[in-house]
Design a protein around this motif. Structure first.
Motif, PDB file in Angstrom:
ATOM      1  N   THR A 291      -8.345   8.648  -0.024  1.00  0.00           N
ATOM      2  CA  THR A 291      -7.688   7.799  -1.022  1.00  0.00           C
ATOM      3  C   THR A 291      -7.890   6.309  -0.757  1.00  0.00           C
ATOM      4  O   THR A 291      -8.337   5.565  -1.643  1.00  0.00           O
ATOM      5  CB  THR A 291      -6.182   8.102  -1.077  1.00  0.00           C
ATOM      6  OG1 THR A 291      -5.985   9.523  -1.170  1.00  0.00           O
ATOM      7  CG2 THR A 291      -5.549   7.410  -2.272  1.00  0.00           C
ATOM      8  N   LEU A 292      -7.553   5.882   0.455  1.00  0.00           N
ATOM      9  CA  LEU A 292      -7.609   4.451   0.759  1.00  0.00           C
ATOM     10  C   LEU A 292      -9.020   3.882   0.653  1.00  0.00           C
ATOM     11  O   LEU A 292      -9.213   2.818   0.047  1.00  0.00           O
ATOM     12  CB  LEU A 292      -7.013   4.177   2.136  1.00  0.00           C
ATOM     13  CG  LEU A 292      -6.880   2.701   2.529  1.00  0.00           C
ATOM     14  CD1 LEU A 292      -6.013   1.958   1.521  1.00  0.00           C
ATOM     15  CD2 LEU A 292      -6.289   2.569   3.928  1.00  0.00           C
TER      16      LEU A 292
ATOM     17  N   ARG B  42      -1.806   0.199  -7.049  1.00  0.00           N
ATOM     18  CA  ARG B  42      -1.397   1.455  -7.681  1.00  0.00           C
ATOM     19  C   ARG B  42      -2.427   1.912  -8.717  1.00  0.00           C
ATOM     20  O   ARG B  42      -2.789   3.097  -8.763  1.00  0.00           O
ATOM     21  CB  ARG B  42      -0.028   1.280  -8.347  1.00  0.00           C
ATOM     22  CG  ARG B  42       0.441   2.541  -9.064  1.00  0.00           C
ATOM     23  CD  ARG B  42       1.752   2.315  -9.794  1.00  0.00           C
ATOM     24  NE  ARG B  42       2.175   3.510 -10.503  1.00  0.00           N
ATOM     25  CZ  ARG B  42       3.282   3.605 -11.224  1.00  0.00           C
ATOM     26  NH1 ARG B  42       4.085   2.560 -11.326  1.00  0.00           N
ATOM     27  NH2 ARG B  42       3.589   4.733 -11.846  1.00  0.00           N
TER      28      ARG B  42
ATOM     29  N   GLU C 215      -8.999  14.680  -3.251  1.00  0.00           N
ATOM     30  CA  GLU C 215      -7.879  14.830  -2.316  1.00  0.00           C
ATOM     31  C   GLU C 215      -7.541  16.310  -2.137  1.00  0.00           C
ATOM     32  O   GLU C 215      -7.251  16.761  -1.018  1.00  0.00           O
ATOM     33  CB  GLU C 215      -6.669  14.062  -2.834  1.00  0.00           C
ATOM     34  CG  GLU C 215      -6.902  12.560  -2.948  1.00  0.00           C
ATOM     35  CD  GLU C 215      -5.766  11.819  -3.622  1.00  0.00           C
ATOM     36  OE1 GLU C 215      -5.637  10.609  -3.401  1.00  0.00           O
ATOM     37  OE2 GLU C 215      -5.010  12.468  -4.380  1.00  0.00           O
TER      38      GLU C 215
ATOM     39  N   ILE D 283      -5.369   3.380  -6.926  1.00  0.00           N
ATOM     40  CA  ILE D 283      -5.104   4.705  -6.358  1.00  0.00           C
ATOM     41  C   ILE D 283      -5.071   5.762  -7.465  1.00  0.00           C
ATOM     42  O   ILE D 283      -5.594   6.865  -7.301  1.00  0.00           O
ATOM     43  CB  ILE D 283      -3.778   4.692  -5.574  1.00  0.00           C
ATOM     44  CG1 ILE D 283      -3.931   3.843  -4.310  1.00  0.00           C
ATOM     45  CG2 ILE D 283      -3.348   6.112  -5.201  1.00  0.00           C
ATOM     46  CD1 ILE D 283      -2.649   3.671  -3.521  1.00  0.00           C
ATOM     47  N   GLU D 284      -4.468   5.417  -8.595  1.00  0.00           N
ATOM     48  CA  GLU D 284      -4.408   6.366  -9.715  1.00  0.00           C
ATOM     49  C   GLU D 284      -5.796   6.681 -10.262  1.00  0.00           C
ATOM     50  O   GLU D 284      -6.005   7.755 -10.850  1.00  0.00           O
ATOM     51  CB  GLU D 284      -3.528   5.798 -10.825  1.00  0.00           C
ATOM     52  CG  GLU D 284      -2.038   5.784 -10.475  1.00  0.00           C
ATOM     53  CD  GLU D 284      -1.185   5.126 -11.537  1.00  0.00           C
ATOM     54  OE1 GLU D 284       0.027   5.401 -11.573  1.00  0.00           O
ATOM     55  OE2 GLU D 284      -1.735   4.333 -12.340  1.00  0.00           O
TER      56      GLU D 284
ATOM     57  N   SER E 226       2.693   1.540  -3.391  1.00  0.00           N
ATOM     58  CA  SER E 226       1.720   1.873  -4.439  1.00  0.00           C
ATOM     59  C   SER E 226       1.348   3.344  -4.388  1.00  0.00           C
ATOM     60  O   SER E 226       1.272   4.021  -5.424  1.00  0.00           O
ATOM     61  CB  SER E 226       0.458   1.019  -4.267  1.00  0.00           C
ATOM     62  OG  SER E 226       0.756  -0.348  -4.376  1.00  0.00           O
ATOM     63  N   HIS E 227       1.125   3.853  -3.182  1.00  0.00           N
ATOM     64  CA  HIS E 227       0.776   5.271  -3.031  1.00  0.00           C
ATOM     65  C   HIS E 227       1.935   6.164  -3.453  1.00  0.00           C
ATOM     66  O   HIS E 227       1.731   7.202  -4.112  1.00  0.00           O
ATOM     67  CB  HIS E 227       0.383   5.556  -1.580  1.00  0.00           C
ATOM     68  CG  HIS E 227      -0.115   6.955  -1.365  1.00  0.00           C
ATOM     69  ND1 HIS E 227       0.668   7.941  -0.813  1.00  0.00           N
ATOM     70  CD2 HIS E 227      -1.320   7.542  -1.644  1.00  0.00           C
ATOM     71  CE1 HIS E 227      -0.038   9.071  -0.744  1.00  0.00           C
ATOM     72  NE2 HIS E 227      -1.225   8.850  -1.249  1.00  0.00           N
TER      73      HIS E 227
ATOM     74  N   PHE F 130      -5.040  10.485   2.939  1.00  0.00           N
ATOM     75  CA  PHE F 130      -4.862   9.108   2.497  1.00  0.00           C
ATOM     76  C   PHE F 130      -5.817   8.170   3.227  1.00  0.00           C
ATOM     77  O   PHE F 130      -6.442   7.297   2.601  1.00  0.00           O
ATOM     78  CB  PHE F 130      -3.415   8.666   2.756  1.00  0.00           C
ATOM     79  CG  PHE F 130      -3.170   7.219   2.453  1.00  0.00           C
ATOM     80  CD1 PHE F 130      -3.096   6.771   1.147  1.00  0.00           C
ATOM     81  CD2 PHE F 130      -3.058   6.288   3.485  1.00  0.00           C
ATOM     82  CE1 PHE F 130      -2.889   5.434   0.853  1.00  0.00           C
ATOM     83  CE2 PHE F 130      -2.848   4.955   3.211  1.00  0.00           C
ATOM     84  CZ  PHE F 130      -2.764   4.523   1.895  1.00  0.00           C
TER      85      PHE F 130
ATOM     86  N   ARG G 221       1.379   8.734  -6.481  1.00  0.00           N
ATOM     87  CA  ARG G 221       1.126  10.130  -6.119  1.00  0.00           C
ATOM     88  C   ARG G 221       2.384  10.977  -5.915  1.00  0.00           C
ATOM     89  O   ARG G 221       2.318  12.196  -5.988  1.00  0.00           O
ATOM     90  CB  ARG G 221       0.299  10.182  -4.830  1.00  0.00           C
ATOM     91  CG  ARG G 221      -1.156   9.738  -5.016  1.00  0.00           C
ATOM     92  CD  ARG G 221      -1.924  10.738  -5.850  1.00  0.00           C
ATOM     93  NE  ARG G 221      -3.355  10.475  -5.873  1.00  0.00           N
ATOM     94  CZ  ARG G 221      -4.001   9.968  -6.897  1.00  0.00           C
ATOM     95  NH1 ARG G 221      -3.332   9.640  -7.995  1.00  0.00           N
ATOM     96  NH2 ARG G 221      -5.312   9.773  -6.869  1.00  0.00           N
TER      97      ARG G 221
ATOM     98  N   ILE H 198       0.838  -1.207   0.000  1.00  0.00           N
ATOM     99  CA  ILE H 198       0.000   0.000   0.000  1.00  0.00           C
ATOM    100  C   ILE H 198       0.870   1.252   0.000  1.00  0.00           C
ATOM    101  O   ILE H 198       0.623   2.206  -0.758  1.00  0.00           O
ATOM    102  CB  ILE H 198      -0.951  -0.006   1.211  1.00  0.00           C
ATOM    103  CG1 ILE H 198      -1.977  -1.137   1.072  1.00  0.00           C
ATOM    104  CG2 ILE H 198      -1.659   1.342   1.343  1.00  0.00           C
ATOM    105  CD1 ILE H 198      -2.863  -1.310   2.284  1.00  0.00           C
TER     106      ILE H 198
ATOM    107  N   GLN I 192      -8.147  13.055  -8.073  1.00  0.00           N
ATOM    108  CA  GLN I 192      -7.285  13.876  -7.232  1.00  0.00           C
ATOM    109  C   GLN I 192      -7.969  15.147  -6.751  1.00  0.00           C
ATOM    110  O   GLN I 192      -7.540  15.748  -5.764  1.00  0.00           O
ATOM    111  CB  GLN I 192      -5.996  14.230  -7.985  1.00  0.00           C
ATOM    112  CG  GLN I 192      -4.975  13.094  -8.024  1.00  0.00           C
ATOM    113  CD  GLN I 192      -3.621  13.566  -8.526  1.00  0.00           C
ATOM    114  OE1 GLN I 192      -3.351  13.507  -9.721  1.00  0.00           O
ATOM    115  NE2 GLN I 192      -2.785  14.040  -7.624  1.00  0.00           N
TER     116      GLN I 192
END
Length: 231
Positions: A142-143, A113, A124, A116-117, A35-36, A138, A40, A32, A121
């Motif tokens: 995000t998570l 990944r 966020e 998350i992508e 990947s973040h 996050f 990012r 995790i 955004q």
């Protein structure tokens, strides 16, 4: 199942599950985080880091196992350090878990990944304008939105750990009851006359476990997605 499988076969199944579960649990937090970072963050050497993460997918598994043996073997620097701490892993089930975790790690990172992508955004950024820290963004934005990918990555890592053979047998050998996982047991049975029946039983068990994992991942991923859409 214990009546259908012999003691040695059941040992291999139980050990494989143990190895795969621990490999998944131990590698998931790192997957995790990585990947973040890859999805990012912008940092020098990002492409090199991405290549290193995915290297186990490209290298022959035996090469990965040999590198682990050089580093964490009895005479390796990591092995000597762990032995001094009483945590030796060479030719132990813990070494099998390490090998399985490394081989499954790229699959976990790839799935997480991408998830998350796919997170917008702008959500966020909106949380940031409200004063949320990076960690809060996050954890709360995000998570949760990337959970389907996290689940997919977890299942892929578990399935890879269950089926790992080359790196495991090179690093920790094929010791019944200690390091003999399902693939190693199947290989062993195929090397002796009359072992095909036992090997086939383990093949069936492997297919059942893999299919169950895939079905569960689909079910949970859909439930999570439906909850998010209904929220």
């Amino acid at each position: 199942m214990t009546g259908w499988l012999g003691p040695e076969e059941w040992q291999a199944v139980a050990l494989s599950l143990k190895v795969a579960i621990w490999a998944t649990i131990l590698s998931l937090p790192f997957a995790i985080f990585v990947s973040h970072a890859l999805a990012r963050w912008d940092f020098r050497g990002k492409q090199i880091a991405n290549g290193v993460v995915h290297l186990p997918l490209i290298l022959p598994p035996v090469v990965t196992g040999y590198l682990l043996l050089l580093i964490f073997g009895v005479t390796g620097p990591g092995g000597r350090l762990l032995d001094a701490l009483g945590l030796g892993i060479a030719f132990q089930w813990t070494g099998a878990a390490l090998a399985a975790a490394i081989m499954g790690f790229p699959l976990m990172v790839r799935a997480i990944r991408q998830s998350i992508e796919a997170v917008d955004q702008r959500l966020e950024d909106a949380a940031a304008t409200l004063g949320a820290s990076r960690l809060q963004i996050f954890a709360t934005v995000t998570l949760p939105l990337a959970l389907p990918g996290v689940l997919t990555g977890t299942i892929l890592g578990f399935a890879k750990a269950m089926g790992e053979f080359g790196a495991t047998i090179t690093f920790v050998s094929n010791i019944p009851g200690q390091t003999q996982t399902l693939p190693s047991a199947i290989y062993s049975f195929l090397q002796v006359p009359g072992g095909e029946t036992a090997a086939m039983r383990l093949v069936i068990i492997s297919i059942i476990i893999a299919m169950a994992a895939l079905i569960l991942s689909e079910v949970f991923a859909r439930r999570i997605k439906n909850r998010m859409e209904g929220a």
